[in-house]
Design an enzyme around this catalytic site. Sequence first.
Site, short mmCIF file in Angstrom:
data_model
loop_
_atom_site.label_atom_id
_atom_site.label_comp_id
_atom_site.label_asym_id
_atom_site.label_seq_id
_atom_site.Cartn_x
_atom_site.Cartn_y
_atom_site.Cartn_z
N ASP A 158 -1.93 -16.82 5.87
CA ASP A 158 -1.46 -16.52 4.47
C ASP A 158 -1.26 -14.74 4.58
OD1 ASP A 158 -0.09 -16.42 2.54
OD2 ASP A 158 -1.89 -17.11 0.87
N LYS B 20 0.80 -12.67 4.46
CA LYS B 20 1.56 -11.70 2.96
C LYS B 20 2.03 -10.29 3.98
CE LYS B 20 0.41 -14.49 -0.89
NZ LYS B 20 -1.11 -14.66 -0.71
N ASP C 123 -10.47 -20.64 1.03
CA ASP C 123 -10.95 -18.75 0.87
C ASP C 123 -12.32 -19.05 0.78
OD1 ASP C 123 -7.99 -19.09 0.37
OD2 ASP C 123 -7.81 -19.61 -1.56
N GLY D 242 9.21 -2.80 9.54
CA GLY D 242 8.88 -3.31 11.63
C GLY D 242 7.65 -3.21 12.21
N ASN D 243 8.28 -2.10 11.97
CA ASN D 243 7.19 -1.46 13.23
C ASN D 243 5.89 -1.85 13.25
OD1 ASN D 243 6.99 -0.39 16.22
ND2 ASN D 243 5.50 1.07 15.05
N THR D 244 5.38 -1.51 11.89
CA THR D 244 3.89 -2.37 11.24
C THR D 244 3.73 -3.81 11.61
OG1 THR D 244 3.83 0.06 10.18
CG2 THR D 244 2.76 -1.64 9.56
N ARG E 73 -9.19 -23.93 -4.61
CA ARG E 73 -10.59 -24.60 -5.41
C ARG E 73 -10.93 -26.08 -6.22
NH1 ARG E 73 -9.69 -18.77 -8.47
NH2 ARG E 73 -7.71 -19.85 -8.01
N ASP F 220 5.74 -4.69 5.25
CA ASP F 220 5.41 -3.28 5.24
C ASP F 220 6.82 -2.92 6.21
OD1 ASP F 220 4.78 -0.27 6.19
OD2 ASP F 220 3.01 -1.23 5.83
P1 BMP Z 1 -6.19 -22.10 -5.59
O1 BMP Z 1 -5.85 -23.12 -5.09
O2 BMP Z 1 -7.54 -22.04 -5.28
O3 BMP Z 1 -5.54 -20.93 -6.93
O4 BMP Z 1 -5.60 -20.91 -4.09
C1 BMP Z 1 -4.69 -20.61 -4.53
C2 BMP Z 1 -4.15 -20.13 -2.61
O5 BMP Z 1 -3.00 -19.84 -2.41
C3 BMP Z 1 -4.24 -18.97 -2.84
O6 BMP Z 1 -5.01 -17.96 -0.88
C4 BMP Z 1 -3.53 -17.53 -2.69
O7 BMP Z 1 -3.89 -16.57 -2.08
C5 BMP Z 1 -1.89 -18.59 -2.37
N1 BMP Z 1 -1.56 -17.99 -3.63
C6 BMP Z 1 -0.87 -18.44 -4.66
O8 BMP Z 1 -2.07 -18.94 -4.93
N2 BMP Z 1 0.40 -18.66 -5.16
C7 BMP Z 1 1.43 -17.30 -4.63
O9 BMP Z 1 2.56 -17.73 -5.12
C8 BMP Z 1 1.02 -17.28 -3.66
C9 BMP Z 1 -0.11 -17.64 -2.71
O10 BMP Z 1 -0.10 -17.04 -1.64
#
Ligand code: BMP
Length: 276
Positions: free
Chosen positions: A91, A93, A38, A98-100, A242, A96
């Site tokens: 990732d 997520k 990220d 289905g069409n979008t 992280r 919306d």
């Molecule tokens: P980190 O280990 O730096 O906290 O990052 C976690 C990653 O997982 C991020 O990209 C976040 O969007 C994703 N994520 C999350 O942390 N918890 C969820 O429930 C779903 C996720 O997609």
Amino acid sequence: SRHQQTYGQRALRQANPTAKLLLETIERKKSNLAVSVDVTKSKDFLSIIEVVGPFVCLIKTHIDIIEDFEPSLIEQLQDLSKKHDFVIFEDRKFADIGNTVSLQYSGGVYKIASWSHITNAHPVPGPSVIQGLSSVGLPLGRGLLLLAEMSTKGTLARDSYTEDAVRMARSHRNFVIGFIAQRRMGGIGLVDEGADSVADEDFLILTPGVGLDVAGDAMGQQYRSPRQVIFDSGCDVIIVGRGIYGNDLSLVDVIAARAERYMAEGWAAYMERVGS
Ligand code: BMP
């Protein structure tokens, strides 16, 4: 009642090519570690993937946070995926109608379906979100994960919402390969085998919110250890961001060492689970 089959045994029984690919990759590399990259600069994105590539089964992206995005970045990501043998998961997520979502998945700047083996969706719109994504992804052999639970404090994805997500997935088994969740759910190996479980289904559980050194962040993230996720909760893949790339993106040796540590802990917890 924990999931005791090996990744390799489970790969043999998967009909979806992406689910099979991920399980085979995990078995081949002896890694159930996914790294979430990220970062906002293409240069950092590529250098982190180059460093952690040998230790991961999967790289998770948020392609829309890259400030200097160019289409060539995707080619470089695909080259790294071949070189280091990992699966790609955007990732996105989707959430919306289905069409979008079908347009968001196939088109726009990122054309996610053309390069990402796996993507994910919130179940909140109902089955139509799967229908829309499946119309694009199924012919390409892609796989979808539903967000059945989240790692954040106060998440609304719980209780009956989570149970309905499992039912939605069950009705679309050709395209939905599993869940983003905090514990095993659906079918064999349920931690709490519910009346609703189906004996021969095998969803993949990919779990974010994994960290060894801190309990969370200042914005609601909550971390558990690889052992809690893989052994105690019966999940399949630990997703670490992280905890691995940290604050100083230039410390490649440190990043490699952290990736190796998470990979080792994730694999040890799996070996303990399958009893070898
Ligand atoms: P980190 O280990 O730096 O906290 O990052 C976690 C990653 O997982 C991020 O990209 C976040 O969007 C994703 N994520 C999350 O942390 N918890 C969820 O429930 C779903 C996720 O997609």
